[in-house]
Design a protein around this motif. Structure first.
Motif, PDB file in Angstrom:
ATOM      1  N   ALA A  76     -11.560  11.479 -27.548  1.00 43.81           N
ATOM      2  CA  ALA A  76     -12.909  11.712 -27.033  1.00 43.81           C
ATOM      3  C   ALA A  76     -13.111  11.014 -25.692  1.00 43.81           C
ATOM      4  O   ALA A  76     -13.736  11.572 -24.776  1.00 43.81           O
ATOM      5  CB  ALA A  76     -13.939  11.235 -28.050  1.00 43.81           C
TER       6      ALA A  76
ATOM      7  N   HIS B 129     -19.725  22.452 -24.507  1.00 44.00           N
ATOM      8  CA  HIS B 129     -19.068  22.549 -23.194  1.00 44.00           C
ATOM      9  C   HIS B 129     -19.867  23.495 -22.299  1.00 44.00           C
ATOM     10  O   HIS B 129     -20.147  24.637 -22.672  1.00 44.00           O
ATOM     11  CB  HIS B 129     -17.650  23.057 -23.355  1.00 44.00           C
ATOM     12  CG  HIS B 129     -16.776  22.829 -22.182  1.00 44.00           C
ATOM     13  ND1 HIS B 129     -16.986  23.428 -20.954  1.00 44.00           N
ATOM     14  CD2 HIS B 129     -15.690  22.041 -22.014  1.00 44.00           C
ATOM     15  CE1 HIS B 129     -16.077  23.036 -20.102  1.00 44.00           C
ATOM     16  NE2 HIS B 129     -15.257  22.198 -20.713  1.00 44.00           N
TER      17      HIS B 129
ATOM     18  N   SER C 227      -4.232  18.420 -27.433  1.00 43.10           N
ATOM     19  CA  SER C 227      -5.483  19.066 -27.085  1.00 43.10           C
ATOM     20  C   SER C 227      -5.238  20.464 -26.556  1.00 43.10           C
ATOM     21  O   SER C 227      -4.383  20.675 -25.691  1.00 43.10           O
ATOM     22  CB  SER C 227      -6.219  18.249 -26.031  1.00 43.10           C
ATOM     23  OG  SER C 227      -7.406  18.883 -25.634  1.00 43.10           O
TER      24      SER C 227
ATOM     25  N   GLU D 298     -11.017  10.524 -23.439  1.00 40.56           N
ATOM     26  CA  GLU D 298     -10.292  11.252 -22.397  1.00 40.56           C
ATOM     27  C   GLU D 298     -10.703  12.723 -22.329  1.00 40.56           C
ATOM     28  O   GLU D 298     -10.005  13.549 -21.732  1.00 40.56           O
ATOM     29  CB  GLU D 298      -8.782  11.122 -22.639  1.00 40.56           C
ATOM     30  CG  GLU D 298      -8.295   9.679 -22.535  1.00 40.56           C
ATOM     31  CD  GLU D 298      -6.783   9.562 -22.563  1.00 40.56           C
ATOM     32  OE1 GLU D 298      -6.093  10.564 -22.250  1.00 40.56           O
ATOM     33  OE2 GLU D 298      -6.289   8.469 -22.865  1.00 40.56           O
ATOM     34  N   HIS D 299     -11.849  13.024 -22.946  1.00 43.91           N
ATOM     35  CA  HIS D 299     -12.404  14.389 -22.929  1.00 43.91           C
ATOM     36  C   HIS D 299     -11.415  15.393 -23.520  1.00 43.91           C
ATOM     37  O   HIS D 299     -11.289  16.520 -23.035  1.00 43.91           O
ATOM     38  CB  HIS D 299     -12.799  14.794 -21.503  1.00 43.91           C
ATOM     39  CG  HIS D 299     -13.706  13.813 -20.834  1.00 43.91           C
ATOM     40  ND1 HIS D 299     -15.024  13.653 -21.211  1.00 43.91           N
ATOM     41  CD2 HIS D 299     -13.479  12.903 -19.847  1.00 43.91           C
ATOM     42  CE1 HIS D 299     -15.575  12.703 -20.469  1.00 43.91           C
ATOM     43  NE2 HIS D 299     -14.663  12.232 -19.643  1.00 43.91           N
ATOM     44  N   GLN D 300     -10.738  14.979 -24.588  1.00 43.33           N
ATOM     45  CA  GLN D 300      -9.762  15.835 -25.250  1.00 43.33           C
ATOM     46  C   GLN D 300     -10.122  16.073 -26.715  1.00 43.33           C
ATOM     47  O   GLN D 300      -9.259  16.472 -27.502  1.00 43.33           O
ATOM     48  CB  GLN D 300      -8.363  15.203 -25.165  1.00 43.33           C
ATOM     49  CG  GLN D 300      -7.859  14.979 -23.761  1.00 43.33           C
ATOM     50  CD  GLN D 300      -7.685  16.276 -22.994  1.00 43.33           C
ATOM     51  OE1 GLN D 300      -7.125  17.234 -23.505  1.00 43.33           O
ATOM     52  NE2 GLN D 300      -8.173  16.320 -21.772  1.00 43.33           N
TER      53      GLN D 300
ATOM     54  N   ASP E 293     -15.364  19.879 -28.113  1.00 39.77           N
ATOM     55  CA  ASP E 293     -16.716  19.755 -27.572  1.00 39.77           C
ATOM     56  C   ASP E 293     -17.423  21.094 -27.737  1.00 39.77           C
ATOM     57  O   ASP E 293     -17.113  22.057 -27.035  1.00 39.77           O
ATOM     58  CB  ASP E 293     -16.646  19.356 -26.096  1.00 39.77           C
ATOM     59  CG  ASP E 293     -18.006  19.220 -25.448  1.00 39.77           C
ATOM     60  OD1 ASP E 293     -19.022  19.270 -26.176  1.00 39.77           O
ATOM     61  OD2 ASP E 293     -18.060  19.060 -24.209  1.00 39.77           O
TER      62      ASP E 293
END
Length: 215
Positions: free
Chosen positions: A15, A25, A80, A17-19, A22
């Motif tokens: 989370a 988005h 991811s 690392e934005h992986q 979501d």
């Protein structure tokens, strides 16, 4: 097996690392989602699917995040968007030539070689067209067994398939503070299916994420 805290730490790192999946988005209109939990005595895997319409990419995709420990003694990892499966096969026929993101109305939507009837008229927004496919055709949009087999070893037992759950808003809550993922980490670490006992109402329907596709 991996301990629960190691799994939760993995979710939190992803989370950060934005992986992490979501659902809100801003470049992807949420259509549908599904979650699968697999485990045996030494291995585990969590697969989270998110079907979304991406206007900029001109596609409806099932974007899949995989978390697992890859085998006995292996460290937990995430992969991811390891699977990104395009679903609509006749895009040029369904999007209006002069109005992007608008249904042309002259052809059905083709998914996996099947022509799916659309109830919306010509001129409807494509996002409404795609979301309208879910009640009858959601299994065509989500992963089939062959695709899951590319992501997770076929002999790994599937413990849970969840079609609706409580997903955290990642801007406010990290996964390790969300009941859903705390309980799922216990299922993965112990193999105890009854560890998943949610008390929060599901929020994974697209209507609960108004920010998705907002840009």
């Amino acid at each position: 097996m991996t301990d629960e805290q190691s799994i939760l730490d993995l979710f939190d790192r992803a989370a950060a690392e934005h992986q992490f999946p979501d659902l809100d988005h801003v470049y992807e209109y949420l259509i549908d989602c599904r979650l699968h939990a697999f485990a045996d005595a030494t291995r585990w895997a969590l697969v989270v699917e998110k079907v979304a319409y991406t206007p900029r990419g001109g596609a409806v995709r099932d974007v899949v995040h995989v978390f697992d420990n890859a085998g006995p003694g292996a460290a937990p990892r995430w992969r991811s968007e390891i699977g990104t499966f395009d679903r609509v096969e006749n895009w040029d026929e369904i999007e209006d030539e002069w109005e992007p993101e608008v249904f042309a109305g002259s052809a059905p939507v083709r998914v996996r070689g099947r022509d799916l009837d659309v109830t919306q008229p010509a001129g409807a927004g494509l996002v409404d067209v795609f979301r309208g496919l879910v009640p009858q055709h959601r299994d065509l949009l989500l992963c089939d067994e062959e695709e899951l087999g590319w992501l997770v070893p076929g002999e790994l037992p599937r413990l849970l398939v969840i079609d609706a759950w409580y997903q955290p808003d990642l801007f406010r809550t990290i996964p390790s503070q969300c009941e859903t993922y705390v309980q799922l980490a216990r299922v993965l670490a112990t193999g105890a299916v009854d560890a998943y006992r949610p008390t929060h109402a599901p929020n994974t329907h697209w209507s609960r994420w108004p920010g998705s596709g907002s840009l």
